[in-house]
Write a protein that holds these residues in place. Structure first.
Motif, short mmCIF file in Angstrom:
data_model
loop_
_atom_site.label_atom_id
_atom_site.label_comp_id
_atom_site.label_asym_id
_atom_site.label_seq_id
_atom_site.Cartn_x
_atom_site.Cartn_y
_atom_site.Cartn_z
N ARG A 204 2.26 16.60 4.00
CA ARG A 204 3.59 16.07 4.20
C ARG A 204 3.55 14.63 4.72
O ARG A 204 4.42 13.81 4.45
CB ARG A 204 4.30 16.95 5.24
N MET A 205 2.50 14.34 5.47
CA MET A 205 2.29 12.99 5.98
C MET A 205 2.31 11.98 4.84
O MET A 205 2.82 10.87 4.99
CB MET A 205 0.94 12.95 6.69
N GLY A 206 1.73 12.36 3.69
CA GLY A 206 1.78 11.46 2.54
C GLY A 206 3.11 11.54 1.83
O GLY A 206 3.69 10.52 1.46
N LYS B 2 2.08 10.98 -2.10
CA LYS B 2 2.95 9.81 -2.05
C LYS B 2 3.10 9.17 -3.42
O LYS B 2 3.66 8.07 -3.56
CB LYS B 2 2.44 8.81 -1.02
N ARG C 216 1.42 20.15 6.89
CA ARG C 216 1.78 18.93 7.62
C ARG C 216 1.00 17.71 7.16
O ARG C 216 1.52 16.62 7.03
CB ARG C 216 1.48 19.11 9.11
N GLU D 257 6.09 12.11 2.80
CA GLU D 257 7.25 11.46 3.41
C GLU D 257 7.32 9.97 3.10
O GLU D 257 8.39 9.37 3.12
CB GLU D 257 7.26 11.69 4.92
N LEU D 258 6.16 9.39 2.82
CA LEU D 258 6.16 7.98 2.46
C LEU D 258 6.89 7.73 1.15
O LEU D 258 7.43 6.66 0.92
CB LEU D 258 4.72 7.46 2.35
N PHE E 264 -5.37 6.66 -0.91
CA PHE E 264 -6.76 6.44 -0.52
C PHE E 264 -7.39 7.76 -0.06
O PHE E 264 -6.79 8.49 0.72
CB PHE E 264 -6.82 5.41 0.61
N ARG F 181 -2.99 14.85 0.03
CA ARG F 181 -2.24 13.95 0.90
C ARG F 181 -2.05 12.59 0.22
O ARG F 181 -0.98 12.00 0.27
CB ARG F 181 -2.98 13.78 2.22
N ARG G 20 0.83 -1.21 0.00
CA ARG G 20 0.00 0.00 0.00
C ARG G 20 0.86 1.25 0.00
O ARG G 20 0.60 2.23 -0.68
CB ARG G 20 -0.90 0.03 1.23
N ARG G 21 1.91 1.18 0.80
CA ARG G 21 2.79 2.33 0.92
C ARG G 21 3.35 2.73 -0.44
O ARG G 21 3.45 3.91 -0.76
CB ARG G 21 3.93 1.93 1.87
#
Ligand SMILES: Nc1ncnc2c1ncn2[C@@H]1O[C@H](COP(=O)(O)OP(=O)(O)O)[C@@H](O)[C@H]1O
Ligand SMILES: [Mg+2]
Lengths: 376, 230
Positions: free
Chosen positions: B105-107, B152, B102, B109-110, B87, B148, B81-82
């Motif tokens: 950014r959560m996405g 990624k 932020r 950084e993955l 999603f 978000r 998934r990463r």
């Protein structure tokens, strides 16, 4: 109120508190009876030391545990109201008064009743053993176990009443806000004014850790307390083996470790439960268990070690005082020195327990993240 | 390309057992915008969760370019998934204590990306970097959540009723953004909805009814959010 089951923390703490205090107070009251008898000098010194020990132990352990229990209760009620906001809001909207709703919170007092009652019972069961050990050298005359009703009132009935009342008052204060703020979802946000622009380059996980730490300050206390009681009691118990009796050592160890685990469990449970949705989203995005664990719980690790250091200092200070002041006139008490070995062992155990505990807890608590996202 | 083959899924046990998917097979073409259309309770979300690796089927295969993800371990599934999946949820699920920046950014950084601000600009929120979700409207929040998910750089973006909680006008705006970005970047996109009009925006429509696919058809031309006029 099946959530009352979560109050075991308070039950355990009040159990420990009453167990220790009951034992020593009863002993203290019983030996007070022989004061009239004229005692020769050496015996008198021993007698005084026994009395002082009983007082010190009662005050220190009882006091610490009392404070913990009070904080824990306030904390529970707050989190209970936060999670049941909607239901409570509906009750209020239907026209129930604040006092009418808050009145039901007396039930939180039962946790204290069960704990203290069981604690006192356990104290009485262990008492014959305890008395014979305390007087194993036969220095004092034979002491009979007496039952003091004042102990029952002071250690069981009064705390129960006080805690029940406190629960009601606490709930009342928390309910005193507009219905709508209760009914509205939990997505409250705080605009942090005045803190200025945050350092832009903090990685997300670290930022999450900081936010969680900031948002749940009460948990800082629990984690620090857990570490504190673990470090102080494990180290104290080794010293106690030499200074006093192995039984004292074992008792302190048992109580300390129980307290530490309870506090840690509550902290971890609350941190994870309150962040379930964040965790679920991170999980869906592909963050691994280790990463979200680091984000939600990582911030507490330094706190734990600070608590550990404080516990070490505290137990050293306490024993030093006991040996230097309380037992000053008693012969046959071995010299007390700081036990480096005990510190190392205790630290290693703590690190292991902490990490394993957090790993296992976080596994169990999180449950099914998909359900969390899909909203049942 | 994603191939679903004879997927079955039921919930509960004993008397409460209900079949959410009764042997669903379907292909989702790479680089296309596919809409899964159906009434509430027809199994759309279940299908989406299984196709995206959030959930496992009771039986059947989910193949991404030949790799069957239904039999991966939990850890491998998370890693999958990463790397591949984005999603978007109906309820946004932004972190309320973090700014727009932020949250995206959560996405980012993955994927180890540092130019995620471009994506915030792409959903039209470049001016609101330092706002908190509570200070944004529903449509803006959903756009943050889309940013978000896109930050990624997933190969497939799944959206479960992304406009379900929005009013018509705002919903249209959100769809317009996401459809435009998809057209430009050419990732695979699968969206679940019960709104027939929205389906006209897609390349392919998959129609579901009580746990089965009853029709799969291609649109000749994708309509824009403003043409569909719901
Ligand atoms: N976690 C679950 N537990 C029990 N039943 C479920 C669960 N998820 C979905 N279902 C059932 O499966 C069926 C399909 O649900 P879902 O895929 O959510 O439909 P849709 O998204 O099309 O509304 C429904 O009948 C629903 O009740
Ligand atoms: Mg659905």
């Amino acid at each position: 109120m099946k959530d009352a089951a979560r109050l075991v923390g308070i039950t355990i703490i009040s159990f420990c508190a009453v167990f220790v205090c009951g034992l020593f107070t009863n002993y203290y009251m019983d030996i007070s009876g022989i004061e009239a008898v004229l005692l020769p000098g050496k015996v008198a010194a021993f007698y005084n030391a026994q009395v002082s020990t009983a007082k010190v132990v009662c005050l220190v352990s009882g006091g610490c545990l009392l404070v913990t229990a009070v904080i824990m209760l306030a904390f529970y009620i707050r989190s209970y109201i936060e999670t049941h906001k909607r239901e409570l809001g509906v009750l209020k909207a239907l026209g129930y008064s604040n006092m009418g709703i808050a009145g039901r919170f007396w039930i939180f007092g039962t946790s204290v009743f069960i704990g203290t009652g069981a604690g006192l019972a356990a104290a009485f069961i262990l008492m014959p053993e305890f008395y014979s050990i305390q007087n194993s050298d036969g220095i004092l005359p034979e002491i009979a176990i007496g039952f003091h009703p004042s102990i029952l009132i002071l250690f069981v009935i009064v705390p129960t009443a006080v805690f029940a009342a406190m629960a009601v008052i606490c709930a009342f204060l928390r309910l005193k806000r507009p219905v709508m703020s209760l009914l509205r979802g939990s997505d409250r946000y705080v605009v942090k004014k005045g803190r200025g622009i945050e350092a832009v380059d903090t990685p997300f996980i670290r930022q999450l850790g900081r936010d969680t730490l900031r948002g749940r300050k009460s948990l800082v206390f629990f984690v620090a307390f857990a570490a504190f009681s673990f470090s102080s009691t494990t180290q104290m118990s080794t010293s106690m083996n030499e200074l006093s009796s192995p039984m004292m050592g074992a008792m302190i160890l048992l109580i300390g470790v129980t307290l530490a685990c309870t506090a840690l469990y509550i902290a971890v449970w609350t941190a994870i439960d309150g962040s379930k949705r964040t965790i679920a989203v991170m999980w869906a995005m592909g963050y691994s268990r280790r990463e979200w664990g680091r984000g939600i719980l990582g911030g507490y690790r330094p706190v734990a070690y600070i608590g550990f250091v404080l516990g070490t200092i505290y137990q050293y200070g306490l024993l030093r005082t006991m040996v230097d002041i309380v037992f000053r006139d008693v012969e046959g008490i071995p010299a007390y020195n700081f036990d480096m070995q005990a510190l190392v062992v205790s630290l290693v155990c703590f690190a292991a327990v902490y990490e394993i505990f957090i790993y296992l807890c976080s596994r169990r608590i999180i449950g099914d993240p998909l359900r969390e996202i899909m909203g049942e | 390309m994603i191939e679903l083959e004879n997927i079955r899924k039921s919930y509960g046990s004993g008397e409460n057992r209900s079949q959410a998917l009764r042997g669903v097979s379907c292909e989702i073409c790479g680089g296309e915008f596919t809409v899964v259309l159906g009434a509430s309770g027809s199994g759309k979300s279940t299908l989406l969760n299984i196709a995206s690796g959030l959930e496992r089927p009771d039986s059947g295969c989910v193949r991404y370019d030949g790799l069957d993800i239904a039999c991966l371990s939990d850890t491998d599934m998370t890693a999958f998934r990463r790397k591949n999946v984005g999603f978007v949820f109906q309820q946004y699920y932004l972190l309320p204590n973090m700014t727009v920046d932020r949250n995206v950014r959560m996405g980012a950084e993955l994927a180890g990306k540092s130019d995620y601000r471009l994506i915030i600009d792409a959903v039209g929120l470049g001016g609101k970097l330092n706002k908190y979700p509570g200070q944004l409207s529903g449509g803006e929040q959903q756009r943050v959540s889309i940013a978000r998910a896109l930050a990624k750089m997933p190969s497939v973006l799944f959206l479960d009723e992304p406009t379900g909680a929005l009013d018509e006008e705002t919903g249209r705006q959100v769809l317009d953004y996401v459809s435009g970005i998809q057209r430009e970047w050419k990732f695979t996109m699968v969206m679940v909805t019960h709104n027939v009009n929205i389906a006209e925006m897609a390349d392919t429509i998959v129609l579901m009814n009580s746990g089965e696919i009853i029709e799969r058809r291609k649109n000749e031309r994708r309509k824009s959010a403003f043409e569909i006029g719901w």
